[in-house]
Scaffold this motif. Structure first.
Motif, short mmCIF file in Angstrom:
data_model
loop_
_atom_site.label_atom_id
_atom_site.label_comp_id
_atom_site.label_asym_id
_atom_site.label_seq_id
_atom_site.Cartn_x
_atom_site.Cartn_y
_atom_site.Cartn_z
N GLY A 309 0.83 -1.21 0.00
CA GLY A 309 0.00 0.00 0.00
C GLY A 309 0.85 1.25 0.00
N LYS A 310 0.18 2.37 -0.32
CA LYS A 310 0.89 3.65 -0.37
C LYS A 310 0.41 4.53 0.76
N TYR A 311 1.27 5.40 1.20
CA TYR A 311 0.88 6.42 2.16
C TYR A 311 0.71 7.74 1.41
N VAL A 312 -0.54 8.18 1.34
CA VAL A 312 -0.85 9.43 0.63
C VAL A 312 -1.27 10.47 1.67
N TYR A 313 -1.63 11.65 1.24
CA TYR A 313 -2.06 12.67 2.19
C TYR A 313 -3.47 12.36 2.70
N GLN A 314 -3.80 12.96 3.84
CA GLN A 314 -5.14 12.79 4.41
C GLN A 314 -6.17 13.39 3.44
N LYS A 315 -7.41 12.93 3.58
CA LYS A 315 -8.45 13.32 2.63
C LYS A 315 -8.59 14.85 2.53
#
Ligand code: SF4
Length: 342
Positions: A309-315
């Motif tokens: 999985g990837k760590y993206v920015y919060q919504k």
């Protein structure tokens, strides 16, 4: 001013000298006095000089391997194209978040393929399968192809090849401004020439060994003047102190250098910063002093392929990025097309 890439060491793989480009590169580097080593196989290029990992990593990025592309099965390249066309792998740049660090982990050297005709023939078969639908090929999936093309001209060759094709389109992206030899290529408007751009803070801190923002934008103006459709990939969009102002300044610079007459056919692609756990490990190994923010706790986890999985920015941060950058694009380039935000 960043100079065009020039290798400190060249390896030539068996078979490469059976192709005119292989011979040509051998002669070129011999005449220029570069150290050339002959290998018996691609996998033998292990003995990159250096006393520790960091030295070897740095040296690998100034090593060019002249090789033959054996696998002529192309990877897919969503969302920007149907297929990745493999003209080279590896890159001399030191972008700390470069995806090549994980995909090319054990082989950070640059490898250029001399069997360009065979690669283009393979592209032809892919086009035939989909005809009359157009097939788009991305040439920068595994390297910054523009950054090395002044040595090989294989990209130029591909641009002219797709210029003549009925159902093919080419695209690539670069962080380099060394584009002069591509200005007179007979592209027939079938190549989209894209530049990766970012806020100045991001380029200065995380994209060492690449061209400064202003040079990239000036190069974009030159290629637009040469009739190429152009595009900008704003990536990775990275939240830092003053990021809204940083990206606004970037748009101001674009606006300053790109005359209105060259704005008919411009695309933007927006990609937020993300990382995976394996990428974080590699980045911290290759750039131990990195200032890059890689804190899983601060990010949103997005499930990915193969369980990575990837760590993206919060919504809410993603929404803020999207709204802000769309607003800038509307303000400065209302005629441009935003292809995607991811
Ligand atoms: S220029 Fe592109 S390919 Fe090269 S190191 Fe930077 S991100 Fe990677």
């Amino acid at each position: 001013m960043i100079k065009p890439f020039f290798p400190q060491l060249v390896y030539i793989e068996p078979g490469a000298l059976d192709y005119p480009l292989g011979e040509k590169l051998k002669k070129k580097f011999t005449d220029l006095g570069v150290e050339i080593r002959q290998t018996t196989s691609h996998n033998q290029v292990r003995n990159i000089p250096g006393e520790n990992h960091l030295q070897k990593y740095r040296n690998a990025k100034s090593t060019l391997v002249v090789g033959v592309r054996k696998t002529l099965k192309f990877d897919t390249s969503k969302p920007s194209a149907e297929y990745a066309i493999p003209l080279a792998t590896g890159c001399m740049g030191h972008c700390q978040y470069c995806y090549l660090q994980t995909t090319m982990g054990s082989k950070p050297y640059i490898r250029t393929y001399v069997n360009v005709e065979e690669i283009l023939n393979a592209a032809e078969s892919y086009m035939k399968e989909r005809a009359p639908e157009l097939t788009r090929f991305e040439a920068a999936c595994t390297s910054d192809i523009v950054g090395i093309d002044h040595l090989t001209h294989s990209l130029k060759h591909a641009i002219e090849y797709f210029g003549k094709s009925d159902y093919g389109k080419l695209r690539f992206v670069t962080k380099y401004h060394h584009v002069d030899h591509l200005l007179d290529a007979d592209h027939q408007g079938k190549t989209r020439f894209r530049f990766s751009i970012n806020a100045d803070y991001v380029i200065r801190n995380f994209e060492h060994g690449t061209s400064p923002l202003k040079e990239r934008i000036k190069a974009a103006t030159k290629v637009a003047e040469a009739g190429y459709p152009i595009g900008f990939i704003i990536a990775p969009i990275y939240l830092h102190e003053g990021w809204k102002e940083g990206y606004l300044n970037m748009f101001h610079l674009l606006d300053e250098y790109l005359p209105p007459s060259l704005r008919d056919d411009i695309t933007f692609e927006l990609i937020q910063h993300r990382f995976t756990k394996p990428a974080k490990r590699v980045i911290q190994k290759n750039y131990p002093m990195t200032k890059l923010e890689l804190d899983e706790e601060k990010r949103k986890y997005k499930w990915g392929k193969y369980g990575i999985g990837k760590y993206v920015y919060q919504k809410d941060e993603q929404e803020d990025i999207q709204t802000t950058l769309h607003h800038y694009q509307e303000q400065f380039f209302p005629e441009a097309k935003v292809e995607y935000f991811t």
